[in-house]
Scaffold this active site. Structure first.
Site, PDB file in Angstrom:
ATOM      1  N   CYS A 142     -10.836 -23.200 -19.910  1.00 15.82           N
ATOM      2  CA  CYS A 142     -11.832 -23.966 -19.163  1.00 15.82           C
ATOM      3  C   CYS A 142     -13.245 -23.751 -19.685  1.00 15.82           C
ATOM      4  O   CYS A 142     -14.156 -24.467 -19.332  1.00 15.82           O
ATOM      5  CB  CYS A 142     -11.765 -23.609 -17.675  1.00 15.82           C
ATOM      6  SG  CYS A 142     -10.227 -24.135 -16.894  1.00 15.82           S
ATOM      7  N   THR A 160      -4.137 -39.858  -0.522  1.00 18.71           N
ATOM      8  CA  THR A 160      -2.694 -39.966  -0.685  1.00 18.71           C
ATOM      9  C   THR A 160      -2.161 -38.828  -1.544  1.00 18.71           C
ATOM     10  O   THR A 160      -2.651 -38.591  -2.647  1.00 18.71           O
ATOM     11  CB  THR A 160      -2.330 -41.315  -1.334  1.00 18.71           C
ATOM     12  OG1 THR A 160      -2.830 -42.377  -0.507  1.00 18.71           O
ATOM     13  CG2 THR A 160      -0.823 -41.456  -1.497  1.00 18.71           C
TER      14      THR A 160
END
Length: 377
Positions: free
Chosen positions: A323, A237
């Site tokens: 990161c 979704t």
């Protein structure tokens, strides 16, 4: 607090927050055929359309996903899957030593699976010459993956020239372009790339929303299976509110891009003049790169200690890439460009946005000067 870490995450703009709040209140799933579902579908496609308009592409070439990391992995692993299904053996991949870990990690995993991987080496400022790519191409090269703008140095590659070299040999070309929108011009038809990845949180949209551009006519298998969303390329979704907010944020960012570029250039010049007297200061970012990024090495200091001192003084910056923060490893980007491990650990990145003010720049420069003195005392 003075926030100077825009390369890690651009704070959501007020327009994006308002758009997200509006769309998140809708109850429908965009895959549902009832009125509530179709209302959500309209906002989803409006967001996709806005992003496509800025990038200069057909909205149907954009696959919604969770961001740059997912997009990068999808391209590298998907192309590898398609190659092995066609030829029954591993192929050859070309990338660089200064890629984001979202490219380097799957590249190294493919290497362990028997793929030949060429890691191009950069010059001092992280640039790659077309001749390097030309020399590295092989008959079994399945993909070239080279970032457009580097997240630690702000270095901008000549993507159209590099992509044209790959295209002349019939090799797909991928670029991680998450650092470009809102600061640098992005018109994908001019670049000639096969794939491009983007993350909304780099231009003032929400975190966890990205798009993958796949040139029409290109075969890219899914690497996740489920429903038929996103033409089967990325089932699940869709984040309707996130995409709608991302599209609105990018529209605003693009409208102000030229003035933002000029503003950031002035801020970077002001900052560099203010910190120039710090003893031993080394500048790592190229002068012609993205003006939102400043990379500075302060030999003889500890980058983590500098960051903590800056944080106590109210300044948010970073040591290399967000990161890779906390890994206790020197930045692979900095060492690839020739810095020693000690100097890489003594390097900070400051990155600016359209909302950054001259007063904040002056305060940050003063804080860095003070933090450097503390670190060396």
């Amino acid at each position: 607090m003075i926030y100077l870490d825009y390369a890690a995450t651009h704070p959501m703009t007020p327009e994006a927050v308002a758009a997200y709040t509006h769309a998140a209140a809708l109850p429908g799933n965009p895959a549902s055929v009832h009125a509530a579902g179709q209302a959500a579908r309209e906002l989803l496609e409006e967001g996709r359309g806005r992003i496509a308009a800025v990038l200069g592409v057909d909205p149907r070439t954009l696959t919604i996903n969770s961001g740059g990391t997912e997009g990068d992995n999808h391209v590298l692993l998907g192309i590898a899957l398609a190659w092995e299904e066609t030829y029954g053996r591993p192929g050859h991949l070309i990338t660089t030593l200064t890629e984001h870990s979202a490219v380097l990690a799957p590249a190294r995993w493919l290497e362990k699976q028997g793929w030949a991987v060429t890691f191009l080496a950069p010059d001092r400022h992280g640039r790659y010459a077309p001749a390097q790519l030309e020399a590295a191409l092989r008959d079994d090269t399945a993909l070239v993956s080279i970032h457009h703008a580097n997240n630690e140095l702000g270095t901008v590659q000549d993507t159209p020239s590099l992509a044209a070299i790959a295209a002349a040999r019939g090799v797909p070309y991928h670029t991680d372009a998450v650092q470009a929108p809102g600061v640098l011009p992005v018109h994908l038809p001019d670049w000639g790339v096969t794939f491009a990845t983007f993350s909304a949180h780099k231009w003032g949209g929400p975190r966890g929303v990205g798009v993958l551009y796949v040139q029409r006519g290109t075969v890219l298998p899914p690497v996740v299976y489920g429903g038929g969303q996103e033409s089967g390329l990325r089932p699940g979704t869709q984040n309707t509110a996130g995409v709608y907010a991302a599209g609105l944020a990018l529209t605003h960012a693009e409208a102000a891009r030229e003035s933002t570029f000029a503003h950031l250039s002035q801020l970077r010049q002001r900052f560099m003049q203010a910190v120039a007297a710090i003893p031993g200061l080394r500048i790592n970012h190229p002068p012609e790169g993205s003006p939102k990024v400043v990379s500075l090495t302060l030999p003889g200091t500890d980058g983590e200690a500098l960051l903590m001192n800056l944080d106590m003084l109210g300044i948010c910056a970073s040591a290399g890439s967000a990161c890779s923060a906390g890994t206790m490893q020197p930045s692979h980007v900095l060492t690839a460009t020739g810095l020693s491990e000690a100097d890489a650990r003594s390097t900070l990145r400051f990155s600016f946005g359209a909302a950054t003010t001259e007063a904040e720049i002056d305060a940050a420069a003063s804080a860095l000067t003070q933090a450097a003195q503390w670190s060396r005392s």
